[in-house]
Design a protein around this motif. Structure first.
Motif, PDB file in Angstrom:
ATOM      1  N   ASP A  36      10.759 -15.234  46.450  1.00 12.94           N
ATOM      2  CA  ASP A  36      10.935 -14.564  47.668  1.00 12.94           C
ATOM      3  C   ASP A  36      12.501 -14.516  48.444  1.00 12.94           C
ATOM      4  O   ASP A  36      12.717 -13.760  48.850  1.00 12.94           O
ATOM      5  CB  ASP A  36      10.249 -15.462  48.916  1.00 12.94           C
ATOM      6  CG  ASP A  36       8.431 -15.337  48.920  1.00 12.94           C
ATOM      7  OD1 ASP A  36       7.993 -14.370  48.180  1.00 12.94           O
ATOM      8  OD2 ASP A  36       7.820 -16.239  49.336  1.00 12.94           O
ATOM      9  N   ARG A  37      13.065 -15.810  47.858  1.00 18.67           N
ATOM     10  CA  ARG A  37      14.271 -15.748  48.013  1.00 18.67           C
ATOM     11  C   ARG A  37      15.260 -14.831  47.631  1.00 18.67           C
ATOM     12  O   ARG A  37      16.065 -14.045  48.030  1.00 18.67           O
ATOM     13  CB  ARG A  37      15.050 -17.120  47.737  1.00 18.67           C
ATOM     14  CG  ARG A  37      16.486 -17.562  47.892  1.00 18.67           C
ATOM     15  CD  ARG A  37      16.675 -18.150  49.190  1.00 18.67           C
ATOM     16  NE  ARG A  37      18.024 -18.105  49.588  1.00 18.67           N
ATOM     17  CZ  ARG A  37      18.831 -19.201  49.390  1.00 18.67           C
ATOM     18  NH1 ARG A  37      18.627 -20.252  48.756  1.00 18.67           N
ATOM     19  NH2 ARG A  37      20.009 -18.975  49.736  1.00 18.67           N
ATOM     20  N   LEU A  38      14.853 -14.310  46.098  1.00 17.15           N
ATOM     21  CA  LEU A  38      15.704 -13.234  45.395  1.00 17.15           C
ATOM     22  C   LEU A  38      15.255 -12.002  46.049  1.00 17.15           C
ATOM     23  O   LEU A  38      16.270 -11.356  46.181  1.00 17.15           O
ATOM     24  CB  LEU A  38      14.793 -13.360  44.098  1.00 17.15           C
ATOM     25  CG  LEU A  38      15.233 -14.348  43.018  1.00 17.15           C
ATOM     26  CD1 LEU A  38      14.760 -14.270  41.844  1.00 17.15           C
ATOM     27  CD2 LEU A  38      16.982 -14.554  42.747  1.00 17.15           C
ATOM     28  N   GLU A  39      14.135 -11.726  46.607  1.00 15.61           N
ATOM     29  CA  GLU A  39      13.815 -10.477  47.085  1.00 15.61           C
ATOM     30  C   GLU A  39      14.657 -10.265  48.493  1.00 15.61           C
ATOM     31  O   GLU A  39      15.304  -9.254  48.532  1.00 15.61           O
ATOM     32  CB  GLU A  39      12.478 -10.311  47.649  1.00 15.61           C
ATOM     33  CG  GLU A  39      11.828  -9.143  48.272  1.00 15.61           C
ATOM     34  CD  GLU A  39      10.339  -8.978  48.479  1.00 15.61           C
ATOM     35  OE1 GLU A  39       9.632  -9.597  48.039  1.00 15.61           O
ATOM     36  OE2 GLU A  39      10.157  -7.976  49.110  1.00 15.61           O
ATOM     37  N   HIS A  40      14.652 -11.306  49.215  1.00 14.59           N
ATOM     38  CA  HIS A  40      15.350 -11.130  50.506  1.00 14.59           C
ATOM     39  C   HIS A  40      16.702 -11.081  50.016  1.00 14.59           C
ATOM     40  O   HIS A  40      17.589  -9.969  50.916  1.00 14.59           O
ATOM     41  CB  HIS A  40      15.303 -12.639  51.314  1.00 14.59           C
ATOM     42  CG  HIS A  40      16.137 -12.766  52.380  1.00 14.59           C
ATOM     43  ND1 HIS A  40      15.713 -11.992  53.604  1.00 14.59           N
ATOM     44  CD2 HIS A  40      17.224 -13.456  52.689  1.00 14.59           C
ATOM     45  CE1 HIS A  40      16.657 -12.421  54.665  1.00 14.59           C
ATOM     46  NE2 HIS A  40      17.541 -13.244  54.098  1.00 14.59           N
ATOM     47  N   GLN A  41      17.326 -11.734  49.312  1.00 19.14           N
ATOM     48  CA  GLN A  41      18.866 -11.787  48.853  1.00 19.14           C
ATOM     49  C   GLN A  41      19.118 -10.251  48.321  1.00 19.14           C
ATOM     50  O   GLN A  41      20.289  -9.871  48.631  1.00 19.14           O
ATOM     51  CB  GLN A  41      19.491 -12.649  47.746  1.00 19.14           C
ATOM     52  CG  GLN A  41      19.212 -14.426  48.541  1.00 19.14           C
ATOM     53  CD  GLN A  41      20.386 -14.473  49.555  1.00 19.14           C
ATOM     54  OE1 GLN A  41      19.977 -15.165  50.541  1.00 19.14           O
ATOM     55  NE2 GLN A  41      21.611 -13.886  49.470  1.00 19.14           N
ATOM     56  N   ILE A  42      18.455 -10.029  47.645  1.00 18.58           N
ATOM     57  CA  ILE A  42      18.720  -8.620  46.971  1.00 18.58           C
ATOM     58  C   ILE A  42      18.590  -7.426  48.062  1.00 18.58           C
ATOM     59  O   ILE A  42      19.793  -6.764  47.861  1.00 18.58           O
ATOM     60  CB  ILE A  42      17.427  -8.092  45.645  1.00 18.58           C
ATOM     61  CG1 ILE A  42      17.965  -9.139  44.333  1.00 18.58           C
ATOM     62  CG2 ILE A  42      17.780  -6.846  45.268  1.00 18.58           C
ATOM     63  CD1 ILE A  42      16.874  -9.229  43.449  1.00 18.58           C
ATOM     64  N   LYS A  43      17.741  -7.589  48.836  1.00 21.11           N
ATOM     65  CA  LYS A  43      17.709  -6.282  49.613  1.00 21.11           C
ATOM     66  C   LYS A  43      18.787  -6.363  50.789  1.00 21.11           C
ATOM     67  O   LYS A  43      19.488  -5.505  50.899  1.00 21.11           O
ATOM     68  CB  LYS A  43      16.576  -6.416  50.492  1.00 21.11           C
ATOM     69  CG  LYS A  43      15.050  -6.162  49.776  1.00 21.11           C
ATOM     70  CD  LYS A  43      13.831  -6.456  50.773  1.00 21.11           C
ATOM     71  CE  LYS A  43      12.662  -5.513  50.214  1.00 21.11           C
ATOM     72  NZ  LYS A  43      11.316  -6.071  50.636  1.00 21.11           N
ATOM     73  N   GLN A  44      19.153  -7.568  51.111  1.00 20.49           N
ATOM     74  CA  GLN A  44      20.408  -7.800  52.118  1.00 20.49           C
ATOM     75  C   GLN A  44      21.731  -7.475  51.390  1.00 20.49           C
ATOM     76  O   GLN A  44      22.570  -6.799  51.877  1.00 20.49           O
ATOM     77  CB  GLN A  44      20.441  -9.157  52.577  1.00 20.49           C
ATOM     78  CG  GLN A  44      21.129  -9.537  53.753  1.00 20.49           C
ATOM     79  CD  GLN A  44      21.373 -10.677  53.966  1.00 20.49           C
ATOM     80  OE1 GLN A  44      21.593 -11.689  53.136  1.00 20.49           O
ATOM     81  NE2 GLN A  44      21.345 -11.585  55.316  1.00 20.49           N
TER      82      GLN A  44
END
Ligand SMILES: [Zn+2]
Ligand SMILES: [Zn+2]
Length: 391
Positions: A267-275
């Motif tokens: 979940d963290r990776l998804e959030h960071q990548i999008k941001q």
């Protein structure tokens, strides 16, 4: 050590030939027509109740003995890969551009050999469902089978599957409870800039430069945003933009693969990548379109079932042939979908670690016939132990 199972030894030659036949005639996901036909014919001949039609080409062989109500499911995958084979083997693929480079030909035959032994001897008390699944390689055959109700039609108390594993000693059985294979997500990114003349960059927004910056910045997510103790991988596997040296493109595309061994990290990776992608694009005056799709989930082995399976292997082969608590893998596996629905265990069988050993998906890869009976024998022993006769 009482390793040999006589019935399996009797059919070893035939099973090797069958493996070579499947290897020579590889079929891609959801197209396993001949392979599933060959599986179904044998199961029928050996007295199995055979179900076909799920997920296009799946075959389920059911055998019930005694009056017991316990049910075990064992799954093998049947699909090949779009690879041009370079093994030079006498039984190499006859179809250019298709190849059994992941050893699923071996998985299919290991389970078939076990089916033979279970049908002709080896009394047990309960039901076994042998699940021959299509399309493991990227097409989520397991998910489709579950969506089409395989575990409702054939409820199991536990499910098991195995993968041949290069780089591990021949025939050793490897186990690990908990997260064992990584989650896999795919990110499809389009950077919208403003095209123009290559000599007048100040009048454009160059999406190639934006991509370059994003690619470098993405590297910091793994190194700076995720704990060094946690596994995570971000790979930009494809970048496409432009056609000429003197033209600045309107847009650019990237395909990114993301792996994790923990759902919080995922979940963290998804959030960071999008941001990061949105912020980077904005900083250059461009905009980003992100299609973030969840591919295979994290594969989590049930602790109790893993211990059970490992104990069966140890009782059969002795502790030297069994590897416990092996390191998890960054690769992904759609058996994860089965394990989301039902407790069970996914294990590995060493395919050999010598000089000739190469990675699966390599055009020179081949399943090691030496482990055919080891895998088949394990399925027989596991079934007997899971469905014991009444005292
Ligand atoms: Zn594979
Ligand atoms: Zn595979």
């Amino acid at each position: 050590m009482s390793e040999s199972i006589t019935l399996l030894q009797e059919i070893e030659h035939e099973m090797r030939e069958l493996r070579h036949r499947i290897h020579a005639n590889p079929e891609l996901g959801y197209q396993e027509v001949e392979t599933s036909q060959l599986v179904a014919e044998r199961l029928l001949k050996w007295g199995y109740q055979v179900t076909r039609g799920l997920a296009e080409t799946a075959v389920i062989g059911t055998l019930k003995k005694g009056t017991g109500t316990r049910v075990i499911g064992i799954r093998a995958d049947m699909d090949a890969l779009p690879i041009l084979e370079k093994t030079g083997l006498p039984y190499a693929s006859r179809i250019p551009g298709k190849m059994h480079a992941c050893g699923h030909d071996g998985h299919t035959v290991m389970l078939l050999a076990a089916a033979y032994a279970l049908a002709h001897d080896h009394p047990f008390d309960g039901t076994v469902h042998l699940i021959f699944q299509p399309a493991e390689e990227g097409l989520a055959g397991a998910r489709r089978m579950i969506q089409e109700g395989v575990l409702k039609q054939f409820p199991c108390d536990a499910v098991f599957a195995a993968h041949n594993m290069p780089g591990y000693p021949t025939g050793k059985l490897g186990f690990r409870a908990g997260p064992f294979m990584a989650s896999a997500d795919q990110v499809n990114v389009t950077i919208h800039g403003k095209g123009g003349h290559g000599a007048m960059p100040h009048l454009t927004v160059d999406p190639v430069v934006v991509c370059a910056s994003i690619i470098m910045a993405l590297q910091t997510i793994v190194s700076r945003n995720v704990s060094p103790q946690e596994m995570s991988v971000i790979t930009v596997g494809a970048v496409n933009a432009g056609k000429a040296s003197n033209v600045i493109a309107d847009s650019a595309h990237m395909l990114i693969s993301v792996r994790a061994l923990d759902n919080t990290v995922r979940d963290r990776l998804e959030h960071q990548i999008k941001q990061l992608i949105h912020a980077q694009a904005q900083a250059f005056g461009a905009s980003a379109e992100i299609d973030y799709s969840a591919d295979y989930p994290l594969l989590i082995n049930d602790a109790h079932m893993t211990r059970f399976a490992s104990q069966v292997a140890t009782d059969w082969l002795g502790p030297d042939e069994v590897l416990n608590d092996i390191a998890p893998f960054n690769g992904s596996e759609d058996f994860a979908y089965f394990l989301q629905q039902c407790p069970g265990c996914y294990l590995i069988i060493g395919n050999g670690d010598g000089e000739k050993s190469c990675m699966a998906h390599d055009p020179r890869y081949d399943f090691n016939d030496e482990i055919l009976l080891r895998g088949a024998g394990f399925w027989v022993k596991l079934t007997e132990a899971f469905l014991p006769l009444k005292p």
